[in-house]
Design an enzyme around this catalytic site. Structure first.
Site, PDB file in Angstrom:
ATOM      1  N   HIS A  57      39.993  47.679  44.819  1.00 49.65           N
ATOM      2  CA  HIS A  57      39.441  49.014  44.593  1.00 49.65           C
ATOM      3  C   HIS A  57      38.809  49.527  45.886  1.00 49.65           C
ATOM      4  O   HIS A  57      38.679  48.777  46.862  1.00 49.65           O
ATOM      5  CB  HIS A  57      38.418  48.999  43.446  1.00 49.65           C
ATOM      6  CG  HIS A  57      37.209  48.168  43.714  1.00 49.65           C
ATOM      7  ND1 HIS A  57      36.986  46.937  43.138  1.00 49.65           N
ATOM      8  CD2 HIS A  57      36.135  48.385  44.515  1.00 49.65           C
ATOM      9  CE1 HIS A  57      35.848  46.442  43.563  1.00 49.65           C
ATOM     10  NE2 HIS A  57      35.311  47.289  44.413  1.00 49.65           N
TER      11      HIS A  57
HETATM   12  P1  TYD Z   1      34.523  44.472  39.621  1.00 46.46           P
HETATM   13  O1  TYD Z   1      33.908  45.485  40.527  1.00 46.46           O
HETATM   14  O2  TYD Z   1      35.816  44.833  38.983  1.00 46.46           O
HETATM   15  O3  TYD Z   1      34.696  43.079  40.367  1.00 46.46           O
HETATM   16  P2  TYD Z   1      35.614  42.704  41.614  1.00 46.46           P
HETATM   17  O4  TYD Z   1      35.926  43.955  42.350  1.00 46.46           O
HETATM   18  O5  TYD Z   1      34.786  41.764  42.393  1.00 46.46           O
HETATM   19  O6  TYD Z   1      36.836  42.019  41.124  1.00 46.46           O
HETATM   20  O7  TYD Z   1      33.453  44.120  38.524  1.00 46.46           O
HETATM   21  C1  TYD Z   1      33.712  43.178  37.505  1.00 46.46           C
HETATM   22  C2  TYD Z   1      32.933  43.601  36.267  1.00 46.46           C
HETATM   23  O8  TYD Z   1      31.529  43.595  36.510  1.00 46.46           O
HETATM   24  C3  TYD Z   1      33.286  44.989  35.779  1.00 46.46           C
HETATM   25  O9  TYD Z   1      33.344  44.941  34.361  1.00 46.46           O
HETATM   26  C4  TYD Z   1      32.127  45.841  36.211  1.00 46.46           C
HETATM   27  C5  TYD Z   1      30.964  44.862  36.207  1.00 46.46           C
HETATM   28  N1  TYD Z   1      29.930  45.189  37.225  1.00 46.46           N
HETATM   29  C6  TYD Z   1      28.734  45.723  36.805  1.00 46.46           C
HETATM   30  O10 TYD Z   1      28.491  45.952  35.605  1.00 46.46           O
HETATM   31  N2  TYD Z   1      27.779  46.002  37.750  1.00 46.46           N
HETATM   32  C7  TYD Z   1      27.989  45.758  39.071  1.00 46.46           C
HETATM   33  O11 TYD Z   1      27.087  46.009  39.906  1.00 46.46           O
HETATM   34  C8  TYD Z   1      29.254  45.207  39.490  1.00 46.46           C
HETATM   35  C9  TYD Z   1      29.542  44.915  40.939  1.00 46.46           C
HETATM   36  C10 TYD Z   1      30.197  44.930  38.528  1.00 46.46           C
END
Ligand code: TYD
Length: 139
Positions: A57
Site C-alpha cells: 500500500h
Molecule cells: P496493514 O496496514 O494492512 O498491515 P501491513 O501493511 O503491515 O501488512 O494493517 C493490518 C491490520 O491492522 C489492518 O486491519 C489495519 C490494522 N491497523 C490498525 O488498526 N491500526 C494501525 O495503526 C495499523 C498500522 C494497522
C-alpha cells in the site's frame, strides 16, 4: 493532489544514535529531532511467518520511520516511476518513508521485528491499497 510529488530518492536511511556499554546498546529516537516529524503512533510487526510479505500500500500524507529492531527484511519502494529495494538489518539505522510511496516488505528473517514510527494516528482514508489507484494518485 494535496501533497508534493515525492520520489523513492526522498526515502533515505537515517543513521540513529547508539549508546554502547558492556551491557548492551540503547538507541533513542526523538520526534522532530532525530527524525523530521512528530511521532503520533508507534506499531511493530513481529512473528511474521517465513516467506510472507507485508505492506502492499501507499499513504497520502503519512511519514514513517521504519527500523529493523531485530533481524532483517527488505523494503521495496516505488513512486510510480522508480523503484528501489532497501535492506534493513540494524537497529541503529532507520528508513524514512515519505508520503506517496508504494511499499512492500519482504524477506523477513526469523524473529524479525519491524518497528514503525508514524507521523499521524491511524486513518483508513490515508491508505492507497490498490496499485492502479496509487498510480492515478501520484502520476
Ligand atoms: P496493514 O496496514 O494492512 O498491515 P501491513 O501493511 O503491515 O501488512 O494493517 C493490518 C491490520 O491492522 C489492518 O486491519 C489495519 C490494522 N491497523 C490498525 O488498526 N491500526 C494501525 O495503526 C495499523 C498500522 C494497522
Amino acid at each position: 493532489m494535496d501533497m508534493e510529488r515525492n520520489s523513492v530518492f526522498d526515502c533515505v536511511i537515517l543513521p540513529l544514535n547508539k549508546i554502547h556499554n558492556r551491557a548492551g546498546n540503547i538507541t533513542i529516537i526523538e520526534g522532530e529531532k532525530s527524525i523530521p516529524f512528530e511521532v503520533k503512533r508507534i506499531y511493530y510487526l513481529y512473528d511474521i511467518p517465513g516467506g510472507e510479505n507485508r505492506g502492499g500500500h501507499a499513504h497520502k500524507q503519512l511519514h514513517q520511520l521504519m527500523v529493523a529492531a531485530s533481524g532483517s527484511f527488505d523494503v521495496m519502494l516505488d513512486d510510480g516511476n522508480n523503484k528501489k529495494i532497501v535492506t534493513l538489518n540494524r537497529p541503529d539505522y532507520g528508513l524514512l518513508i515519505v508520503p506517496g510511496i508504494w511499499r512492500e516488505l519482504m524477506e523477513f528473517s526469523s524473529g524479525a521485528i519491524c518497528l514503525v514510527l508514524a507521523s499521524e494516528k491511524y486513518n483508513i482514508n490515508d491508505y492507497l491499497r490498490d496499485y492502479e489507484q496509487f498510480l492515478n494518485y501520484v502520476i
